[in-house]
Motif scaffolding. Structure first.
Motif, PDB file in Angstrom:
ATOM      1  N   ALA A 179      62.727  34.223  37.146  1.00 52.86           N
ATOM      2  CA  ALA A 179      61.755  33.489  37.948  1.00 52.86           C
ATOM      3  C   ALA A 179      60.375  34.033  37.604  1.00 52.86           C
ATOM      4  O   ALA A 179      60.175  35.243  37.533  1.00 52.86           O
ATOM      5  CB  ALA A 179      62.030  33.636  39.440  1.00 52.86           C
ATOM      6  N   VAL A 180      59.428  33.125  37.377  1.00 51.83           N
ATOM      7  CA  VAL A 180      58.073  33.503  36.965  1.00 51.83           C
ATOM      8  C   VAL A 180      57.117  33.308  38.139  1.00 51.83           C
ATOM      9  O   VAL A 180      57.166  32.286  38.831  1.00 51.83           O
ATOM     10  CB  VAL A 180      57.601  32.653  35.772  1.00 51.83           C
ATOM     11  CG1 VAL A 180      56.189  33.040  35.346  1.00 51.83           C
ATOM     12  CG2 VAL A 180      58.570  32.794  34.596  1.00 51.83           C
ATOM     13  N   GLU A 181      56.236  34.297  38.350  1.00 52.47           N
ATOM     14  CA  GLU A 181      55.143  34.191  39.309  1.00 52.47           C
ATOM     15  C   GLU A 181      53.829  34.248  38.533  1.00 52.47           C
ATOM     16  O   GLU A 181      53.610  35.158  37.743  1.00 52.47           O
ATOM     17  CB  GLU A 181      55.176  35.339  40.324  1.00 52.47           C
ATOM     18  CG  GLU A 181      56.400  35.349  41.221  1.00 52.47           C
ATOM     19  CD  GLU A 181      56.410  36.537  42.173  1.00 52.47           C
ATOM     20  OE1 GLU A 181      57.283  36.573  43.063  1.00 52.47           O
ATOM     21  OE2 GLU A 181      55.555  37.448  42.025  1.00 52.47           O
ATOM     22  N   LEU A 182      52.950  33.286  38.776  1.00 51.02           N
ATOM     23  CA  LEU A 182      51.682  33.202  38.055  1.00 51.02           C
ATOM     24  C   LEU A 182      50.508  33.239  39.026  1.00 51.02           C
ATOM     25  O   LEU A 182      50.444  32.438  39.966  1.00 51.02           O
ATOM     26  CB  LEU A 182      51.617  31.907  37.241  1.00 51.02           C
ATOM     27  CG  LEU A 182      52.339  31.890  35.898  1.00 51.02           C
ATOM     28  CD1 LEU A 182      52.427  30.470  35.370  1.00 51.02           C
ATOM     29  CD2 LEU A 182      51.612  32.780  34.899  1.00 51.02           C
ATOM     30  N   GLU A 183      49.580  34.162  38.781  1.00 48.23           N
ATOM     31  CA  GLU A 183      48.335  34.233  39.541  1.00 48.23           C
ATOM     32  C   GLU A 183      47.213  33.613  38.719  1.00 48.23           C
ATOM     33  O   GLU A 183      47.208  33.706  37.490  1.00 48.23           O
ATOM     34  CB  GLU A 183      48.009  35.683  39.894  1.00 48.23           C
ATOM     35  CG  GLU A 183      49.032  36.316  40.814  1.00 48.23           C
ATOM     36  CD  GLU A 183      48.835  37.804  41.015  1.00 48.23           C
ATOM     37  OE1 GLU A 183      49.332  38.330  42.028  1.00 48.23           O
ATOM     38  OE2 GLU A 183      48.184  38.446  40.154  1.00 48.23           O
ATOM     39  N   PHE A 184      46.247  33.019  39.399  1.00 47.84           N
ATOM     40  CA  PHE A 184      45.118  32.392  38.702  1.00 47.84           C
ATOM     41  C   PHE A 184      43.945  32.258  39.674  1.00 47.84           C
ATOM     42  O   PHE A 184      44.103  32.382  40.893  1.00 47.84           O
ATOM     43  CB  PHE A 184      45.506  31.019  38.151  1.00 47.84           C
ATOM     44  CG  PHE A 184      45.885  30.005  39.196  1.00 47.84           C
ATOM     45  CD1 PHE A 184      44.967  29.085  39.688  1.00 47.84           C
ATOM     46  CD2 PHE A 184      47.188  29.965  39.700  1.00 47.84           C
ATOM     47  CE1 PHE A 184      45.320  28.156  40.655  1.00 47.84           C
ATOM     48  CE2 PHE A 184      47.552  29.038  40.667  1.00 47.84           C
ATOM     49  CZ  PHE A 184      46.617  28.129  41.143  1.00 47.84           C
ATOM     50  N   TYR A 185      42.772  31.999  39.103  1.00 45.97           N
ATOM     51  CA  TYR A 185      41.566  31.754  39.891  1.00 45.97           C
ATOM     52  C   TYR A 185      41.178  30.288  39.810  1.00 45.97           C
ATOM     53  O   TYR A 185      41.324  29.643  38.759  1.00 45.97           O
ATOM     54  CB  TYR A 185      40.397  32.589  39.366  1.00 45.97           C
ATOM     55  CG  TYR A 185      40.328  33.990  39.921  1.00 45.97           C
ATOM     56  CD1 TYR A 185      39.505  34.292  41.014  1.00 45.97           C
ATOM     57  CD2 TYR A 185      41.069  35.016  39.356  1.00 45.97           C
ATOM     58  CE1 TYR A 185      39.419  35.577  41.516  1.00 45.97           C
ATOM     59  CE2 TYR A 185      40.999  36.310  39.850  1.00 45.97           C
ATOM     60  CZ  TYR A 185      40.170  36.585  40.935  1.00 45.97           C
ATOM     61  OH  TYR A 185      40.097  37.867  41.437  1.00 45.97           O
ATOM     62  N   LEU A 186      40.667  29.778  40.911  1.00 42.62           N
ATOM     63  CA  LEU A 186      40.093  28.445  40.955  1.00 42.62           C
ATOM     64  C   LEU A 186      38.587  28.603  41.129  1.00 42.62           C
ATOM     65  O   LEU A 186      38.115  29.062  42.175  1.00 42.62           O
ATOM     66  CB  LEU A 186      40.692  27.645  42.113  1.00 42.62           C
ATOM     67  CG  LEU A 186      40.441  26.135  42.114  1.00 42.62           C
ATOM     68  CD1 LEU A 186      41.055  25.489  40.880  1.00 42.62           C
ATOM     69  CD2 LEU A 186      41.008  25.497  43.378  1.00 42.62           C
ATOM     70  N   ASP A 231      27.401  30.375  37.237  1.00 46.72           N
ATOM     71  CA  ASP A 231      26.205  30.785  37.968  1.00 46.72           C
ATOM     72  C   ASP A 231      25.026  30.919  37.000  1.00 46.72           C
ATOM     73  O   ASP A 231      25.131  30.622  35.805  1.00 46.72           O
ATOM     74  CB  ASP A 231      26.455  32.073  38.758  1.00 46.72           C
ATOM     75  CG  ASP A 231      26.698  33.293  37.865  1.00 46.72           C
ATOM     76  OD1 ASP A 231      26.419  33.232  36.651  1.00 46.72           O
ATOM     77  OD2 ASP A 231      27.165  34.325  38.395  1.00 46.72           O
ATOM     78  N   ALA A 232      23.893  31.402  37.504  1.00 48.12           N
ATOM     79  CA  ALA A 232      22.674  31.473  36.695  1.00 48.12           C
ATOM     80  C   ALA A 232      22.829  32.402  35.499  1.00 48.12           C
ATOM     81  O   ALA A 232      22.106  32.271  34.507  1.00 48.12           O
ATOM     82  CB  ALA A 232      21.503  31.929  37.570  1.00 48.12           C
ATOM     83  N   ASP A 233      23.772  33.351  35.583  1.00 44.50           N
ATOM     84  CA  ASP A 233      23.997  34.283  34.489  1.00 44.50           C
ATOM     85  C   ASP A 233      25.118  33.835  33.558  1.00 44.50           C
ATOM     86  O   ASP A 233      25.539  34.584  32.670  1.00 44.50           O
ATOM     87  CB  ASP A 233      24.329  35.672  35.047  1.00 44.50           C
ATOM     88  CG  ASP A 233      23.173  36.271  35.824  1.00 44.50           C
ATOM     89  OD1 ASP A 233      22.018  36.123  35.367  1.00 44.50           O
ATOM     90  OD2 ASP A 233      23.416  36.865  36.885  1.00 44.50           O
ATOM     91  N   GLY A 234      25.643  32.634  33.785  1.00 44.45           N
ATOM     92  CA  GLY A 234      26.707  32.119  32.943  1.00 44.45           C
ATOM     93  C   GLY A 234      28.082  32.609  33.305  1.00 44.45           C
ATOM     94  O   GLY A 234      29.035  32.424  32.539  1.00 44.45           O
ATOM     95  N   ARG A 235      28.222  33.243  34.480  1.00 46.21           N
ATOM     96  CA  ARG A 235      29.515  33.789  34.897  1.00 46.21           C
ATOM     97  C   ARG A 235      30.204  32.836  35.871  1.00 46.21           C
ATOM     98  O   ARG A 235      29.553  32.057  36.570  1.00 46.21           O
ATOM     99  CB  ARG A 235      29.323  35.162  35.545  1.00 46.21           C
ATOM    100  CG  ARG A 235      28.854  36.221  34.556  1.00 46.21           C
ATOM    101  CD  ARG A 235      28.774  37.593  35.232  1.00 46.21           C
ATOM    102  NE  ARG A 235      28.497  38.635  34.263  1.00 46.21           N
ATOM    103  CZ  ARG A 235      27.279  39.010  33.882  1.00 46.21           C
ATOM    104  NH1 ARG A 235      26.227  38.412  34.418  1.00 46.21           N
ATOM    105  NH2 ARG A 235      27.104  39.960  32.995  1.00 46.21           N
ATOM    106  N   PRO A 236      31.542  32.912  35.948  1.00 40.84           N
ATOM    107  CA  PRO A 236      32.250  32.027  36.874  1.00 40.84           C
ATOM    108  C   PRO A 236      31.912  32.351  38.321  1.00 40.84           C
ATOM    109  O   PRO A 236      31.632  33.505  38.662  1.00 40.84           O
ATOM    110  CB  PRO A 236      33.721  32.312  36.567  1.00 40.84           C
ATOM    111  CG  PRO A 236      33.740  33.670  35.954  1.00 40.84           C
ATOM    112  CD  PRO A 236      32.468  33.808  35.207  1.00 40.84           C
ATOM    113  N   GLN A 237      31.941  31.317  39.151  1.00 46.53           N
ATOM    114  CA  GLN A 237      31.661  31.507  40.569  1.00 46.53           C
ATOM    115  C   GLN A 237      32.667  30.719  41.400  1.00 46.53           C
ATOM    116  O   GLN A 237      33.260  29.749  40.933  1.00 46.53           O
ATOM    117  CB  GLN A 237      30.238  31.080  40.909  1.00 46.53           C
ATOM    118  CG  GLN A 237      29.905  29.645  40.559  1.00 46.53           C
ATOM    119  CD  GLN A 237      28.453  29.308  40.844  1.00 46.53           C
ATOM    120  OE1 GLN A 237      27.763  30.013  41.566  1.00 46.53           O
ATOM    121  NE2 GLN A 237      27.963  28.202  40.276  1.00 46.53           N
ATOM    122  N   ALA A 238      32.840  31.166  42.627  1.00 51.63           N
ATOM    123  CA  ALA A 238      33.823  30.561  43.519  1.00 51.63           C
ATOM    124  C   ALA A 238      33.439  29.123  43.846  1.00 51.63           C
ATOM    125  O   ALA A 238      32.274  28.718  43.725  1.00 51.63           O
ATOM    126  CB  ALA A 238      33.939  31.385  44.800  1.00 51.63           C
TER     127      ALA A 238
END
Length: 461
Positions: free
Chosen positions: A147-154, A160-167
């Protein structure tokens, strides 16, 4: 296309899937070949071409299997110019034809596997690497259950202004999500449209998704797949689940990322693999309890410990993978094991005796599920065959009881390329191709001049 004109070369299960979708005659089909990084490559064809695909396969460059993370051919693997960038026949995985419910027009997807040009399957293809390990289990009459468990971000689709991911922005408050509410039902409710769409896609594609939980950071989630007694199918499910999650997020104006450590100071994303082993009579070889664990379970853990260094590159394949290994973040920093303990690398979850299993917690969500499963199963059987002793299980905080090991990408690559374990279990050809692929990625990564270089050195030195 109707039943009278439907392609006869299709297996019955795939033919039924095709005919069950209205408008299938005008549908498009994505032919998907998972590469060593778990990236899906391939071709898009008309559904009316499926008969030819099933009967004769489709040609794809052999070098695709070992393309680097940027999609370029890695010449050091020997699969590029050295062999004229040859094509190989790729054939459908029977039973893998699935509808694509997020597509605005009738569409399907179909997994492929690559031949070697000599009548067999290409040994360096990740699905074949797992099959090679499973062959040893079949010879012993042992069936792995996975059984596989996968975590990820949405994330918000806009950086953002610095080119980084944001919530993402909370629909109720109009503000960006910033809190960490682990297992929060409110967070699931807030993202109900996304989670419901993923669940609907899983039902349409027969992906056995089980539960969804909010994890340890804003916008981080985990989706668990149900256990299967077919390890290849379990990994097919994981690959297709990742595709569905990414596609649905994009459709809803978001970005789903399985990057191991997308945000400094926040939790990394893991791929946890739950494994038990059944004998020929269907009995769990790990069946037992904390006071008296089965010998097979102890030896399997011992094998995972003994092979952890050889296999680290399969668990942590990218430069970013190693940023996930930080203290006090529920990420293993040693090879400890224990019962009902999330600070260890190999956890035996709370369950009744018949459902005893090992939860392997080292791999990141950025790893290839086929290769993670191959590495875990190889390590376990190695330990069982050699009757390796894992030492006593840990009680309490493993971070405080074991020396912290800080892994590095270069070391993992060199260990893998020099590993006799990897050559034995996965084949010398795969060891060479995968190791050279990662060496090329490392050299390209190290050659970049980053923003941090300028911030630290431009005016200082």
């Amino acid at each position: 296309m109707n039943r009278e004109t439907a392609p006869s070369a299709l297996p019955p299960e795939d033919l039924q899937t095709l005919l069950g979708v209205p408008g299938h005659a005008e549908a498009q089909v994505d032919l998907l070949l998972p590469d060593s990084n778990g990236v899906l490559r391939g071709k898009r064809v008309a559904a009316q071409s499926l008969e030819k695909v099933y009967a004769g396969g489709v040609c794809l460059p052999m070098s695709l299997v070992a393309a680097d993370i940027t999609g370029n051919t890695v010449e050091e693997t020997g699969l590029g110019y050295d062999i004229g960038d040859e094509d190989r026949i790729c054939r459908p995985v029977p039973g893998s034809l699935r509808p694509v419910p997020w597509s605005p027009r009738p569409a399907f997807q179909l997994l492929l596997r690559m031949e070697d040009g000599q009548g067999g399957w290409f040994e360096a293809h990740p699905r074949r690497v797992l099959e090679r390990v499973l062959d040893r289990y079949r010879a012993l009459g042992i069936v792995p259950v996975l059984a596989v468990e996968l975590e990820f971000y949405l994330f918000d689709r806009l950086a953002d202004a610095d080119g980084r991911p944001q919530a993402t922005i909370n629909a109720s408050s109009g503000r960006r999500n910033a809190s960490t509410q682990v297992y929060s039902i409110d967070d699931l409710d807030e993202n109900a449209a996304f989670i419901d769409a993923v669940a609907q896609a899983c039902r349409a594609q027969h992906i056995p998704a089980d539960t969804a939980v909010a994890e340890y950071a804003p916008g981080q989630f985990e989706i668990n797949l149900k256990h299967r007694d077919d390890a290849l199918a379990a990994c097919d499910d994981a690959i297709l689940l990742k595709r569905a999650i990414k596609a649905i997020a994009q459709q809803q104006g978001a970005l789903a990322s399985f990057m191991a450590k997308p945000l400094a100071g926040q939790a990394g994303s893991g791929l946890h693999l739950h494994v038990s082993l059944l004998d020929a009579q269907g009995r769990n070889l790990f069946s037992g309890h904390e006071a008296g664990p089965a010998d097979a379970l102890r030896h399997a853990v011992g094998g995972l410990q003994a092979s952890a260094r050889d296999n680290l590159l399969l668990f942590a394949p990218h430069a970013n993978s190693y940023r996930r290994f930080v203290a006090n973040a529920f990420v293993p920093l040693n090879d400890s094991w224990g019962f009902n303990n999330r600070t260890v690398a190999m956890r035996i979850p709370h369950s009744d005796a018949a459902n005893t299993r090992i939860e392997h917690r080292i791999a990141g969500a950025d790893a290839n599920p086929y290769l993670v499963a191959a590495a875990v199963l190889a390590g376990m059987l190695h330990g069982i065959e050699q009757r390796l002793d894992p030492g006593p299980p840990v009680t309490g905080n493993a971070y405080e009881q074991f020396e912290v090991r800080t892994p590095y990408w270069r070391d993992a690559i060199e260990d893998f390329l020099g590993s006799s374990f990897a050559a034995d279990w996965y084949g010398a050809q795969f060891r060479h191709i995968y190791g050279q692929q990662k060496y090329k990625e490392m050299r390209d990564f190290d050659a970049l001049v980053t923003d941090l270089d300028y911030a630290w050195y431009l005016r200082t030195v």
